[in-house]
Design a protein around this motif. Structure first.
Motif, PDB file in Angstrom:
ATOM      1  N   ALA A  48     -23.570 -33.954  -0.892  1.00  0.00           N
ATOM      2  CA  ALA A  48     -23.396 -33.817  -2.340  1.00  0.00           C
ATOM      3  C   ALA A  48     -21.963 -33.427  -2.675  1.00  0.00           C
ATOM      4  CB  ALA A  48     -24.377 -32.784  -2.891  1.00  0.00           C
ATOM      5  N   ALA A  49     -21.384 -32.523  -1.873  1.00  0.00           N
ATOM      6  CA  ALA A  49     -20.003 -32.097  -2.105  1.00  0.00           C
ATOM      7  C   ALA A  49     -19.028 -33.233  -1.855  1.00  0.00           C
ATOM      8  CB  ALA A  49     -19.674 -30.908  -1.211  1.00  0.00           C
ATOM      9  N   PHE A  50     -19.249 -33.959  -0.774  1.00  0.00           N
ATOM     10  CA  PHE A  50     -18.335 -35.043  -0.410  1.00  0.00           C
ATOM     11  C   PHE A  50     -18.371 -36.177  -1.431  1.00  0.00           C
ATOM     12  CE2 PHE A  50     -17.297 -38.994   1.854  1.00  0.00           C
ATOM     13  CZ  PHE A  50     -16.042 -38.673   2.353  1.00  0.00           C
ATOM     14  N   CYS A  51     -19.535 -36.442  -1.997  1.00  0.00           N
ATOM     15  CA  CYS A  51     -19.682 -37.579  -2.915  1.00  0.00           C
ATOM     16  C   CYS A  51     -19.445 -37.213  -4.376  1.00  0.00           C
ATOM     17  CB  CYS A  51     -21.068 -38.200  -2.760  1.00  0.00           C
ATOM     18  SG  CYS A  51     -21.330 -38.986  -1.150  1.00  0.00           S
ATOM     19  N   SER A  52     -19.390 -35.930  -4.696  1.00  0.00           N
ATOM     20  CA  SER A  52     -19.217 -35.538  -6.100  1.00  0.00           C
ATOM     21  C   SER A  52     -17.985 -34.684  -6.335  1.00  0.00           C
ATOM     22  CB  SER A  52     -20.450 -34.760  -6.580  1.00  0.00           C
ATOM     23  OG  SER A  52     -20.515 -33.489  -5.948  1.00  0.00           O
ATOM     24  N   ALA A  53     -17.469 -34.024  -5.280  1.00  0.00           N
ATOM     25  CA  ALA A  53     -16.362 -33.059  -5.397  1.00  0.00           C
ATOM     26  C   ALA A  53     -16.742 -31.879  -6.273  1.00  0.00           C
ATOM     27  CB  ALA A  53     -15.101 -33.740  -5.927  1.00  0.00           C
ATOM     28  N   ALA A  54     -18.041 -31.622  -6.422  1.00  0.00           N
ATOM     29  CA  ALA A  54     -18.495 -30.492  -7.232  1.00  0.00           C
ATOM     30  C   ALA A  54     -18.162 -29.175  -6.538  1.00  0.00           C
ATOM     31  CB  ALA A  54     -20.002 -30.589  -7.476  1.00  0.00           C
ATOM     32  N   ARG A  55     -18.001 -28.129  -7.321  1.00  0.00           N
ATOM     33  CA  ARG A  55     -17.727 -26.798  -6.781  1.00  0.00           C
ATOM     34  C   ARG A  55     -18.985 -26.234  -6.118  1.00  0.00           C
ATOM     35  NH1 ARG A  55     -15.437 -27.063 -11.893  1.00  0.00           N
ATOM     36  NH2 ARG A  55     -13.159 -26.896 -11.909  1.00  0.00           N
ATOM     37  N   LEU A  56     -18.771 -25.182  -5.341  1.00  0.00           N
ATOM     38  CA  LEU A  56     -19.876 -24.558  -4.627  1.00  0.00           C
ATOM     39  C   LEU A  56     -20.965 -24.098  -5.583  1.00  0.00           C
ATOM     40  CD1 LEU A  56     -21.218 -23.395  -2.107  1.00  0.00           C
ATOM     41  CD2 LEU A  56     -19.734 -21.396  -2.304  1.00  0.00           C
ATOM     42  N   HIS A  57     -20.578 -23.407  -6.673  1.00  0.00           N
ATOM     43  CA  HIS A  57     -21.612 -22.904  -7.580  1.00  0.00           C
ATOM     44  C   HIS A  57     -22.304 -24.043  -8.325  1.00  0.00           C
ATOM     45  CE1 HIS A  57     -18.499 -23.128 -10.865  1.00  0.00           C
ATOM     46  NE2 HIS A  57     -19.559 -23.344 -11.612  1.00  0.00           N
ATOM     47  N   GLU A  58     -21.614 -25.178  -8.491  1.00  0.00           N
ATOM     48  CA  GLU A  58     -22.222 -26.312  -9.179  1.00  0.00           C
ATOM     49  C   GLU A  58     -23.271 -26.985  -8.294  1.00  0.00           C
ATOM     50  OE1 GLU A  58     -18.181 -27.231 -11.781  1.00  0.00           O
ATOM     51  OE2 GLU A  58     -18.540 -28.263  -9.886  1.00  0.00           O
ATOM     52  N   VAL A  59     -22.970 -27.127  -7.017  1.00  0.00           N
ATOM     53  CA  VAL A  59     -23.958 -27.682  -6.091  1.00  0.00           C
ATOM     54  C   VAL A  59     -25.096 -26.690  -5.889  1.00  0.00           C
ATOM     55  CG1 VAL A  59     -24.353 -28.495  -3.739  1.00  0.00           C
ATOM     56  CG2 VAL A  59     -22.261 -29.145  -4.932  1.00  0.00           C
ATOM     57  N   SER A  60     -24.767 -25.388  -5.796  1.00  0.00           N
ATOM     58  CA  SER A  60     -25.801 -24.359  -5.605  1.00  0.00           C
ATOM     59  C   SER A  60     -26.818 -24.369  -6.740  1.00  0.00           C
ATOM     60  CB  SER A  60     -25.154 -22.977  -5.506  1.00  0.00           C
ATOM     61  OG  SER A  60     -24.350 -22.860  -4.362  1.00  0.00           O
ATOM     62  N   GLY A  61     -26.347 -24.639  -7.951  1.00  0.00           N
ATOM     63  CA  GLY A  61     -27.238 -24.616  -9.108  1.00  0.00           C
ATOM     64  C   GLY A  61     -27.883 -25.941  -9.430  1.00  0.00           C
ATOM     65  N   ALA A  62     -27.740 -26.936  -8.552  1.00  0.00           N
ATOM     66  CA  ALA A  62     -28.308 -28.257  -8.824  1.00  0.00           C
ATOM     67  C   ALA A  62     -29.829 -28.187  -8.890  1.00  0.00           C
ATOM     68  CB  ALA A  62     -27.879 -29.245  -7.745  1.00  0.00           C
ATOM     69  N   SER A  63     -30.395 -28.979  -9.755  1.00  0.00           N
ATOM     70  CA  SER A  63     -31.849 -29.010  -9.921  1.00  0.00           C
ATOM     71  C   SER A  63     -32.408 -30.302  -9.348  1.00  0.00           C
ATOM     72  CB  SER A  63     -32.219 -28.899 -11.403  1.00  0.00           C
ATOM     73  OG  SER A  63     -31.611 -29.948 -12.143  1.00  0.00           O
ATOM     74  N   CYS A  64     -33.694 -30.285  -9.037  1.00  0.00           N
ATOM     75  CA  CYS A  64     -34.351 -31.481  -8.514  1.00  0.00           C
ATOM     76  C   CYS A  64     -34.433 -32.550  -9.600  1.00  0.00           C
ATOM     77  CB  CYS A  64     -35.768 -31.148  -8.044  1.00  0.00           C
ATOM     78  SG  CYS A  64     -35.834 -30.219  -6.518  1.00  0.00           S
ATOM     79  N   PRO A  65     -34.176 -33.825  -9.265  1.00  0.00           N
ATOM     80  CA  PRO A  65     -34.359 -34.901 -10.247  1.00  0.00           C
ATOM     81  C   PRO A  65     -35.808 -34.929 -10.717  1.00  0.00           C
ATOM     82  CG  PRO A  65     -33.176 -35.682  -8.297  1.00  0.00           C
ATOM     83  CD  PRO A  65     -33.704 -34.321  -7.970  1.00  0.00           C
ATOM     84  N   THR A  66     -35.990 -35.145 -12.009  1.00  0.00           N
ATOM     85  CA  THR A  66     -37.348 -35.106 -12.564  1.00  0.00           C
ATOM     86  C   THR A  66     -37.980 -36.482 -12.699  1.00  0.00           C
ATOM     87  OG1 THR A  66     -36.399 -35.118 -14.800  1.00  0.00           O
ATOM     88  CG2 THR A  66     -36.897 -32.972 -13.816  1.00  0.00           C
ATOM     89  N   ASP A  67     -37.161 -37.526 -12.611  1.00  0.00           N
ATOM     90  CA  ASP A  67     -37.739 -38.865 -12.672  1.00  0.00           C
ATOM     91  C   ASP A  67     -36.862 -39.833 -11.888  1.00  0.00           C
ATOM     92  OD1 ASP A  67     -35.589 -39.817 -14.346  1.00  0.00           O
ATOM     93  OD2 ASP A  67     -36.584 -38.849 -16.030  1.00  0.00           O
ATOM     94  N   GLU A  68     -37.349 -41.049 -11.737  1.00  0.00           N
ATOM     95  CA  GLU A  68     -36.651 -42.037 -10.915  1.00  0.00           C
ATOM     96  C   GLU A  68     -35.290 -42.395 -11.490  1.00  0.00           C
ATOM     97  OE1 GLU A  68     -37.385 -43.237  -7.985  1.00  0.00           O
ATOM     98  OE2 GLU A  68     -39.147 -41.949  -7.904  1.00  0.00           O
ATOM     99  N   THR A  69     -35.150 -42.403 -12.835  1.00  0.00           N
ATOM    100  CA  THR A  69     -33.872 -42.754 -13.457  1.00  0.00           C
ATOM    101  C   THR A  69     -32.798 -41.756 -13.079  1.00  0.00           C
ATOM    102  OG1 THR A  69     -35.038 -43.741 -15.317  1.00  0.00           O
ATOM    103  CG2 THR A  69     -32.709 -43.219 -15.634  1.00  0.00           C
ATOM    104  N   GLU A  70     -33.139 -40.462 -13.184  1.00  0.00           N
ATOM    105  CA  GLU A  70     -32.172 -39.433 -12.818  1.00  0.00           C
ATOM    106  C   GLU A  70     -31.852 -39.502 -11.337  1.00  0.00           C
ATOM    107  OE1 GLU A  70     -33.712 -35.705 -13.992  1.00  0.00           O
ATOM    108  OE2 GLU A  70     -33.485 -36.062 -16.134  1.00  0.00           O
TER     109      GLU A  70
END
Length: 679
Positions: free
Chosen positions: A338-360
């Motif tokens: 997730a970090a390699f493909c998004s460049a998101a910060r640590l706290h942003e990846v830590s707070g990621a939520s599960c996708p709720t549907d197939e589109t997301e």
């Protein structure tokens, strides 16, 4: 830097405390019995035994641990130990007033609003850790801590830490306390201590000798080596395709056996141990092609003896104990993907939520960013993902569902009970999990330092800087930076990139010059510099006694024109600046140096390659359409601005201008209205 620099909700809370007490000066007049009731944070009065920062005040990650966001001013009773009741009471008040001073707005922050909750925790942690190291030096009747504070400040706190950053934090805290004393928030320091030549030390980032702490801090900002990245990504892909889901299914089966054991957690029966081992041994492990997996293509730490672990590619594992370890590796690698493909910060990846549907699930990583958020709870943000990252999140959702409570939407989980949380709780420190995973894969030797999670972000910056044309703009966009300076900091955090950038800029200049010479020779180039370069080439060919330029001639001419790579710089895409050192142009007026953002189409140094023709034509078409709409709506100022842009574009290419003026009457009107002859 604070994680939450502009938290509107918390600042409002603090402002209301100040307003209700006549400001900082007014706070200094409040008696202690009333002052101790002020809540620094909701539910945490200043005089309470523990001061706890609410979990939602902090970004996802290790800072949300109860132990991190809790401050115990009395040091668990050590501050009062052996002291008379009145002395203990005064010490109690002194330390809490110090914590209040650090909490209040002060002159050491740029915005002068005071520290954020996250930064307040960091600064008070350093202060209380220092206090714990000197509290035994207090005399039984000594209640004033100024002597210890100022004595250590004179020596720059050198006997307590070698870290310049921590020493700087302590010195800034001393200055805050002195300022607070001037406002009667802190007891005044004894004059005798101030008259002995007291001064605070100033620490600047990077000054002085490099310490272990600063070395580690710099290591966090180093991009991972290419070999390390390649090895990790290869393992990630192989696990995704062959083993991850099977490992989760096997782990789920063993977890069911654990849950059915009536014994206390940590003391499972021998029958349970045997049943788990049997599940692992008898599991039908197969690769993506259906062939049995008899060996891993990489090594992972496994239990080989009674209690020892060592790297091994053996599969299936001999015992159950390798499965939880593999699960932790899979989880950490999912987070790394997730970090390699998004460049998101640590706290942003830590707070990621599960996708709720197939589109997301097919599109984005959903989380909250706190770094530049204007509100305390952060701001929602989505990150587009590569298919490998999408697959990683799908696998992670299955992994976390094995142990987390029903209905919980967080992705990263505690897989075992530990001192930091219970099994199924959110995983608070992905970085530590990543370090452990890399260690268990025996890859630390390739990471060139501690594989801190944040290094993935610098790795992406380095890769973009090396491969993407408008690198700075791309980094600024995907990293969510507020200014270009921060993006440049990421790009140039690796010294090799600096050296590379200098060399490549010269090579690119020569390569662009070669392309430009070819187009000038073919009559395809545009811009006012094209005719000047054509004249130079005529003189060059005459001196060489040739009629046409060969490959070697073009390369030599390119070195000649660019002064071996010093001149010729790309303004954007196919637009080049041919200005040599010492020459002047329209963009240098009032600036002293070239400014790509101020490049004008009629500059004598501007050269445009043929690929710009189509872009120029498209730009004029867009501007003409906007001009027609603005004219119809009566937007006089907008019409004037658009006409100026259209004129500028029409001057770029004769062939494009002739084509446009013959096709569009409004373009012809604008051109003629500016005093130009009709075609």
């Amino acid at each position: 830097m604070s994680t939450l620099p502009t938290e509107a909700e918390f600042n409002k809370w603090r402002d209301e405390v100040l307003l209700s007490n006549a400001g900082i000066k007014g706070v200094g007049t409040i008696p202690w019995e009333q002052l101790r009731k002020i809540e620094l944070f909701p539910g945490s009065p200043l005089g309470s035994e523990k001061i706890v920062v609410p979990e939602h005040y902090l970004p996802p990650g290790a800072r949300r641990r109860k132990s991190f966001r809790t401050r115990i001013p009395d040091l668990g009773g050590r501050l009062m130990q052996g002291a008379a009741p009145l002395v203990a009471q005064n010490r109690h008040e002194w330390v809490r007033r110090a914590l209040l001073a650090i909490w209040l707005p002060h002159n050491l922050t740029v915005a002068k609003q005071g520290y954020s909750p996250s930064t307040w925790l960091s600064k008070t942690k350093v202060f209380l850790r220092w206090l714990a190291s000197v509290v035994d030096e207090l005399g039984q009747e000594e209640h004033d801590l100024w002597r210890l504070v100022l004595d250590d400040s004179r020596s720059g706190f050198s006997r307590h830490t070698k870290s310049e950053a921590l020493r700087g934090d302590l010195q800034r805290t001393v200055q805050i306390l002195l300022d607070a004393a001037a406002n009667n928030i802190m007891p005044p320091p004894p004059k005798s201590t101030l008259e002995t030549g007291f001064r605070t030390y100033t620490y600047k980032s990077g000054a002085g000798a490099t310490t272990e702490a600063t070395r580690l801090e710099k290591a966090k900002k180093l991009a991972f080596p290419d070999e390390f990245v390649a090895r990790v990504l290869w393992i990630i892909i192989w696990l995704q395709e062959n083993l991850s889901e099977q490992a989760i299914q096997c782990w789920q089966s063993t977890e069911a056996i654990n849950n059915s054991d009536p014994a206390d957690r940590g003391s499972l029966s021998a029958a349970t141990h045997a049943a788990r081992d049997a599940v692992v041994r008898n599991y039908d492990w197969r690769d993506k092609n259906g062939a049995p997996i008899v060996e891993l293509p990489f090594e992972i730490f496994q239990r080989c003896g009674a209690s020892s672990y060592s790297p091994s590619s053996e599969w299936p594992p001999r015992t159950y104990s390798t499965i939880p370890l593999l699960i932790n590796v899979i989880q950490a690698l999912n987070a790394s993907t997730a970090a390699f493909c998004s460049a998101a910060r640590l706290h942003e990846v830590s707070g990621a939520s599960c996708p709720t549907d197939e589109t997301e699930r097919e599109q984005v990583l959903k989380s909250t960013t706190y770094k530049f958020a204007g509100t305390l709870g952060g701001e929602k943000r989505n990150w587009p993902l590569h298919p490998f990252a999408i697959r990683a999140l799908e696998i992670q959702a299955k992994l976390s569902s094995v142990v987390k409570p029903t209905g919980a939407d967080y992705l990263w989980v505690q897989t075992r009970n530990s001192s930091t949380g219970n099994r199924g709780d959110p995983l608070l420190d992905i970085s530590v999990a990543t370090v452990e995973a890399i260690k268990n894969l025996d890859l630390t030797k390739f990471s060139e330092g501690r594989p801190h999670y944040h290094r993935w972000r610098h790795t992406i910056a380095r890769l973009i800087g090396l491969t993407v044309e408008e690198a700075i703009e791309v980094i600024q966009d995907i990293f969510g930076h507020e200014d270009v300076e921060m993006s440049i900091h990421y790009m140039l955090s690796d010294p090799e990139i600096v050296e590379w950038a200098i060399q490549v800029s010269k090579d690119v200049a020569i390569a662009l010059a070669e392309e430009a010479i070819k187009e000038v020779e073919a009559g395809k180039a545009g811009g006012t510099a094209a005719a000047r370069i054509a004249d130079s080439m005529i003189g060059y060919k005459m001196r060489r006694g040739i009629e046409a330029l060969g490959t070697d001639d073009i390369n030599e001419a390119a070195h000649f024109l660019t002064l071996n790579g010093v001149a010729f710089q790309r303004v954007k895409r196919g637009i080049l600046c041919t200005k040599a050192p010492g020459e002047f142009g329209k963009c240098t007026k009032g600036r002293g140096k070239p400014d790509a953002g101020a490049c004008q189409s009629d500059c004598m140094h501007r050269l445009e390659l043929a690929l710009e023709q189509a872009q120029c034509r498209d730009e004029i078409m867009y501007l003409l359409a906007a001009h027609q709409i603005a004219n119809a709506d009566g937007e006089i100022m907008k019409v004037a601005r658009l006409e100026g842009q259209i004129l500028s574009e029409l001057k770029r290419w004769d062939v494009v201008r002739e084509e446009i003026l013959l096709q569009f009457d409004n373009a012809l009107t604008i051109w003629a209205g500016a005093g130009h002859a009709e075609p």
